[in-house]
Structure formats: structure tokens, C-alpha cells
Write an enzyme that holds these catalytic residues in place. Structure first.
Site, mmCIF file in Angstrom:
data_model
loop_
_atom_site.group_PDB
_atom_site.id
_atom_site.type_symbol
_atom_site.label_atom_id
_atom_site.label_comp_id
_atom_site.label_asym_id
_atom_site.label_seq_id
_atom_site.Cartn_x
_atom_site.Cartn_y
_atom_site.Cartn_z
ATOM 1 N N THR A 176 32.753 -32.148 -21.825
ATOM 2 C CA THR A 176 33.145 -31.086 -20.918
ATOM 3 C C THR A 176 34.807 -30.790 -20.981
ATOM 4 O O THR A 176 35.525 -31.706 -21.319
ATOM 5 C CB THR A 176 32.659 -31.170 -19.358
ATOM 6 N N ARG A 177 35.123 -29.647 -20.791
ATOM 7 C CA ARG A 177 36.658 -29.550 -20.746
ATOM 8 C C ARG A 177 36.921 -28.819 -19.352
ATOM 9 O O ARG A 177 37.914 -28.212 -19.023
ATOM 10 C CB ARG A 177 37.119 -28.455 -21.900
ATOM 11 N N HIS A 198 30.944 -29.953 -11.325
ATOM 12 C CA HIS A 198 30.579 -29.747 -9.898
ATOM 13 C C HIS A 198 28.983 -30.038 -10.054
ATOM 14 O O HIS A 198 28.516 -30.785 -10.975
ATOM 15 C CB HIS A 198 30.904 -28.225 -9.755
ATOM 16 N N HIS A 220 26.701 -29.421 -12.823
ATOM 17 C CA HIS A 220 26.945 -30.514 -14.006
ATOM 18 C C HIS A 220 26.080 -31.850 -13.746
ATOM 19 O O HIS A 220 25.591 -32.404 -14.682
ATOM 20 C CB HIS A 220 28.356 -30.759 -14.223
ATOM 21 N N ARG A 239 24.968 -24.076 -22.861
ATOM 22 C CA ARG A 239 24.949 -22.586 -23.023
ATOM 23 C C ARG A 239 26.462 -22.440 -23.568
ATOM 24 O O ARG A 239 27.422 -22.885 -22.984
ATOM 25 C CB ARG A 239 24.726 -21.842 -21.754
#
Ligand code: PPS
Length: 588
Positions: free
Chosen positions: A205-206, A210, A213, A299
Site C-alpha cells: 500500500t501507499r 482504513h 483495507h 483494483r
């Protein structure tokens, strides 16, 4: 003692190419190399290169043994494979200036230095070539469009010459922040072994994590009975992303929402390219080298949007398809995640395909969150955890508490200085923040006195102004910059830098050349026409009008006072200054 190769190989997944290629030499060789380095030509690594070299040296880029040579580079562009046939989708190049390239030859050894001065590695140069960077953009990013941040970096922030060759590593780049969350592939593999984790799913992740996730990763863990590695990128991400200090505090905050002893957080100093499909399976390869057995491809993984029209560069499923197509050969299992959406009636997240008919679904995009943070609007409980929202609020105060830069651009004598001076006076009257005026002439006297007006010198001048304005903005002040700043790319660079930390308002003073020339207060146009001054903007040096200015003001149609009113209106509307802040002169 470091575990031997056999021990590492007990891990259920083997590194890409079969062997973990760690490029650091032993102590004896290190002493020899340090001695040798004293006499070698040195290249000071750029920040992007520091991120790349760390992952080369620690084995995360296995099977690479150095920066790519020409044959590997061309093969990667054309086939997504190294020249020996191993899958590898992203070129890893050492770009250098023409000047440096001219000072070295094939077969030379060069010292690669960290910006702090330490020699990180010695490279034996096998290849020196001039790449076709537009063709590289097309192959890697599928576009030459400069609104793509990866293409922009490649075309405008990459040196013109590539050199390749094997590395002998002396030390890894130092980290001064979150040290306990940094691991090499060897250390992570060892950690998984100690913990008895034989199945580990990695989450890239970058963004801050929340509720959606956490839900998504928990589902992935359950699906394959695996533990979780949260492996966020803390090298280069996309312009406008939440800064990594804040993100790391957010990741730490969500750990408690997982079952005990089921999750590990480790930071990955990767320089993302935002190359979407190609990047997705590059990420998978890297996680394989860190000993993970599964990798989540979401996605629009590592995709990005066109800066101007907001359209994504890649179809949402392209990254998943690309990763799945290579899954067998990669050896790490790809878990594709369906988008999770919040269903109000159920008060929980469900995959899109499982939403009950007629149920109300709510979504909030990352952009919407950033907008809400910036404008001080509420972030709902269903979206994130209170601890995460608190961290984000702390790091991203509303505009009324942020610093900002008003960056003027326009031809000589366009009227920039007069407007900027009046704006400064008004902002001082309002008095919410300290104001600094970086006027073109003043900057040239104090900050850039040795510079002329060549393209190179102007770019240095603008970057210096940008640097100072950034420091002011970061620390909550107001910077008013007033250069000509004739080149679009350099202005964009400054915008990119400053908008991470506060407001950036580009004001284009679009007064036509004829009007500016007629004014000619300093007589410089006349001198330029007479050939007494060379490279004069608008006469024999170009001015590139911006297409991304927040405000366009033509002083042949407006008085300076009216122009300042427009700017103050804009600052009010965006929430930077209070509504009552506009000072109307009632003295007459
Ligand atoms: S730049 O291109 O942004 O770095 O230029 P800047 O630092 O704003 O400096 C512009 C002022 O320098 C004077 N001057 C020239 N301008 C443009 N081209 C050439 N060759 C040149 N030589 C001197 C000029 O007075 C500019 O001031 P302004 O206020 O814009 O008229």
C-alpha cells in the site's frame, strides 16, 4: 550469525531466480573496497537511485546483480524479461549526466555514494548508452503522456545517459526513522521462520489503511489460512500522497484490529514507478524475495490518474490480469481482491458482487478523503478508525491552518512585482501567518547572484526559490514568489514539491508581450531588441504559458488592486484566509 543459504531455502518460497542475490561483500573485501574507492570516480546517487540501490544490495531485487546493462534493459522493455529469460518487468537503471558519462569508460570502476557521502557500492561499468526515453515510457507505462507521474519523472527528472554494471556493496543506505520497522529480505524470511509462519500474504500500500483495507486483508488471510505482512512503500510514491510518517503512524494504529500474532508491519523503501500492470507483478516478485507466499493485487494496483482530467491510465482490472497471467511462472500466489464497499443497512463491508439488491452502498475515494481533510470536513466513522482519523487530522490541518505559496509567473514587466507587493501588504494586514516575499530581482541579488539566464541557470534559480518557499510553506507561513519562471516543467516540479505540504497557487500574469514591451520600465526590452542582452524572455528566450494556473490575470485589463482582490477572493474561497480577511479600503 546470519542463516546460511540452506536455511533460507527451507522457506516454502524461494527467491526470484532461485537464489537471494545479496550484494554486500564481507568485512575483508569491504576494507579493500574502501581503500580502492578513495581513488575512484564518484557518482552521488539521486534519492531515487538510493531507493533502488538499497533493494539491489539487500536482495529484494533478486536476481539482479547491479544496475541493468543495455541488453537486459532492452529485453525488459520488449519482453518483460531479463536477457537470460527471467521475468522482470521494470528497468532498473543508473542514470547519469553527460558530463559524468564522458569522464568514464567501459570497464571502469566507480564509487556510488549516498548523498551523505558514504560509499554504498562500487560498480564495474559494463555499459554506457543513451536511452530512448520516450520509447521506454511507451513500453513501461504504455503512454508518453507527461500527465502520468512516472512518464514525467522519466522524461524530465532522469539524467540523459544510463550506465550499467555489477555492484559490490559496502553498506546499506542508513535509516534514521522507524528503524525497528525496517527489514532486509533475509531478516524477514528469518522472522517468518522464527514465528513458524509458513504462509504469509503480503499487502502492498501507499495509502493509509482504513476499515475497508483491514477487512480486505483479513478476508485474504482467511481465504488461504495465512498470516499477514503489511508492507507499505515508504520510498517514492505518487505526488500528492499522504506523507509516510503519517501513514506509518496510521499503520501502527490499525494493528490492534487484527487477531493477535497474525500480522507484521515492515516498511519497504521502494521507488514506485506507478506503472500499473507491469508494476503489479514487479511488486509480487519483490514480495517473493521477502519470503511471502501470497500477494494481494487490488483494483487499479499501482495505477495513477491523469493530473488534468482525472482519468485513470489503466483499466481497473489490467494489473490483476497481468499478475495472474504470470502467476505460475512467478511462484508466488496472487490473491485478487474484489472492491469492498460499505453497505449502510448491514453496517459492514461486503464485496461488490455480494451487495444485497436495492441496498445502499457508500464509497469514499482517497481523493475525497484528502479533500475532506483539506477542507476540515468530517470523515465518517464507518470509513476509518478514530485513531487513524486523528493522525490524519493532525498531519493535514484545514487550509486555514496550512502554509501556502502564491507563485507568480509571467513575462518581464508583466506587472508581477507590483501585484505581489500589494498582496503581501494585504496578507500582512490580515496577519494570520508570517509572509515572505521572494521577488525575482531580490532573489537574484541574494540567493542566485552567480546565475545568469541560460535555461540551466533559470532552472536552478526557480528550484532554489521553490526550495525556500517549500520550507516556509511546510512551517505554516506564506511565501510569495515572483520570478518569470518561464519553463512549464520546472514550475510543475515546484508545484509537486510544495503541494505535499500546503497550498500552491500559481498566478499567471498573462499581460501580452506588446504591453510589457511598451512599459519597459527598466529599458531591458529595448536592450534585448538592440542585441545588447541575450536570452531575454519573450524576445530570444521562450516563455511557456501555463495551462495549470489557478488564476490568470492580464494587467492590461485590470489594475493591480483589482488583481489583488481576485487573489484574495480565491484564497478566501479555498479557505486559506478568513472571510472577513479581505480588507476593503474605506479610507477615501
Ligand atoms: S527567471 O527566468 O525566472 O530565472 O528570471 P528572474 O529570476 O525572475 O529574473 C528576471 C528579472 O531579471 C531581469 N533580466 C532578465 N529577465 C529575463 N531574461 C533576461 N535575459 C534578463 N536579464 C535580466 C529582468 O529585470 C527580470 O525582472 P522582471 O521583474 O521580471 O522584469
Amino acid at each position: 550469525m546470519k542463516p546460511g543459504l540452506e536455511q533460507l531455502q527451507k522457506n516454502p518460497i524461494s527467491p526470484h531466480g532461485g537464489i537471494l542475490k545479496e550484494l554486500l561483500v564481507d568485512e575483508r573485501r569491504e576494507r579493500e573496497l574502501k581503500q580502492e574507492a578513495i581513488y575512484l570516480p564518484s557518482w552521488d546517487l539521486t534519492q531515487r537511485q538510493v531507493w533502488d540501490i538499497e533493494l539491489l544490495l539487500n536482495g529484494a531485487f533478486s536476481p539482479l546483480e547491479g544496475f541493468m546493462g543495455k541488453a537486459d534493459y532492452e529485453s525488459v522493455l520488449e519482453k518483460m524479461r531479463l536477457s537470460d529469460g527471467t521475468l522482470w518487468p521494470i528497468p532498473i537503471n543508473l542514470d547519469v549526466t553527460e558530463e559524468f558519462a564522458e569522464s568514464i569508460s567501459q570497464g571502469d570502476r566507480i564509487a556510488l555514494r549516498h548523498p551523505e557521502g558514504m560509499v554504498l557500492a562500487i560498480m564495474t561499468v559494463t555499459d554506457i548508452w543513451v536511452p530512448d526515453r520516450a520509447a521506454e515510457a511507451e513500453a513501461v507505462f504504455g503512454t508518453r503522456n507527461e500527465e502520468h507521474p512516472g512518464v514525467f519523472t522519466l522524461l524530465h527528472q532522469t539524467n540523459l545517459i544510463y550506465i550499467g554494471g555489477r555492484l559490490e556493496g559496502l553498506e546499506l543506505p542508513p535509516h534514521h526513522t522507524f528503524k525497528h520497522l525496517r527489514h532486509t529480505p533475509r531478516e524477514l524470511v528469518e522472522k517468518f521462520r522464527e514465528l513458524g509462519w509458513d504462509k504469509v500474504v503480503a499487502f502492498q500500500t501507499r495509502n493509509p489503511m482504513h476499515r475497508a483495507h483491514v477487512e480486505l486483508t483479513k478476508r485474504a488471510m482467511e481465504q488461504v489460512g495465512a498470516k499477514l505482512l503489511i508492507h507499505p512503500v515508504v520510498g517514492r510514491t505518487s505526488p500528492g500522497d499522504i506523507d509516510y510518517f503519517t501513514r506509518v503512524r496510521c499503520y501502527q494504529a490499525v494493528l490492534k484490529y487484527y487477531p493477535q500474532d497474525s500480522v507484521l508491519l515492515s516498511l519497504l523503501p521502494l521507488a514506485m514507478r506507478m506503472a500499473g500492470p507491469r508494476e503489479a507483478f514487479w511488486h509480487a516478485i519483490i514480495r517473493k524475495n521477502y519470503g511471502c507466499t501470497h500477494f494481494i493485487v487490488g483494483r487499479d494496483h499501482a495505477g495513477c490518474k491523469n493530473y488534468h482530467n482525472g482519468n485513470p491510465f489503466y483499466p481497473p482490472d489490467a494489473a490483476r490480469e497481468m499478475a495472474l497471467n504470470h502467476e505460475r511462472e512467478l511462484g508466488i500466489k496472487i490473491l485478487t481482491s474484489e472492491e469492498l464497499v460499505y453497505v449502510e443497512e448491514l453496517d459492514r463491508y461486503v464485496p461488490c458482487s455480494e451487495v444485497p439488491e436495492g441496498a445502499r452502498v457508500i464509497r469514499l475515494s482517497g481523493t475525497e478523503i484528502r479533500t475532506r481533510l483539506r477542507s476540515g470536513k468530517e470523515i465518517p466513522e464507518w470509513f476509518s478508525y478514530p485513531e487513524v482519523i486523528r493522525e490524519l487530522r493532525r498531519a493535514y490541518p484545514p487550509p486555514s491552518e496550512q502554509g501556502f505559496t502564491v507563485f507568480f509567473t509571467g513575462l518581464p514587466a508583466a506587472g508581477k512585482s507590483r501585484i505581489a507587493g500589494t498582496l503581501m501588504a494585504k496578507l500582512m494586514e490580515i496577519g494570520t501567518r508570517p509572509v515572505t516575499l521572494l521577488d525575482g530581482d531580490i532573489v537574484r541579488k541574494h540567493l542566485s547572484s552567480e546565475l545568469g539566464f541560460s535555461k540551466r541557470d533559470r532552472d536552478i534559480n526557480i528550484r532554489r526559490i521553490g526550495f525556500v518557499a517549500n520550507e516556509i510553506t511546510k512551517n505554516g507561513g506564506i511565501a510569495i514568489c515572483v520570478p518569470i519562471a518561464p519553463y512549464d516543467t520546472t514550475r510543475k516540479e515546484v508545484r509537486q514539491m510544495i503541494s505535499q505540504y500546503g497550498g500552491f497557487i500559481l498566478v499567471y500574469i498573462s499581460t501580452p508581450l506588446e504591453v510589457c514591451e511598451k512599459r519597459d520600465r527598466k529599458g531591458l526590452y529595448a536592450k534585448a531588441r538592440a542585441g545588447l542582452i541575450k536570452d531575454f524572455t519573450g524576445i530570444d528566450d521562450p516563455y511557456e504559458p501555463p495551462n495549470d494556473a489557478e488564476l490568470v490575470i492580464d494587467t492590461s485589463k485590470l489594475t493591480p488592486e483589482e488583481a489583488v482582490e481576485l487573489i484574495l477572493d480565491y484564497l478566501q474561497a479555498e479557505g486559506y484566509i478568513p472571510n472577513s480577511g479581505k480588507v476593503t479600503d474605506t479610507s477615501t
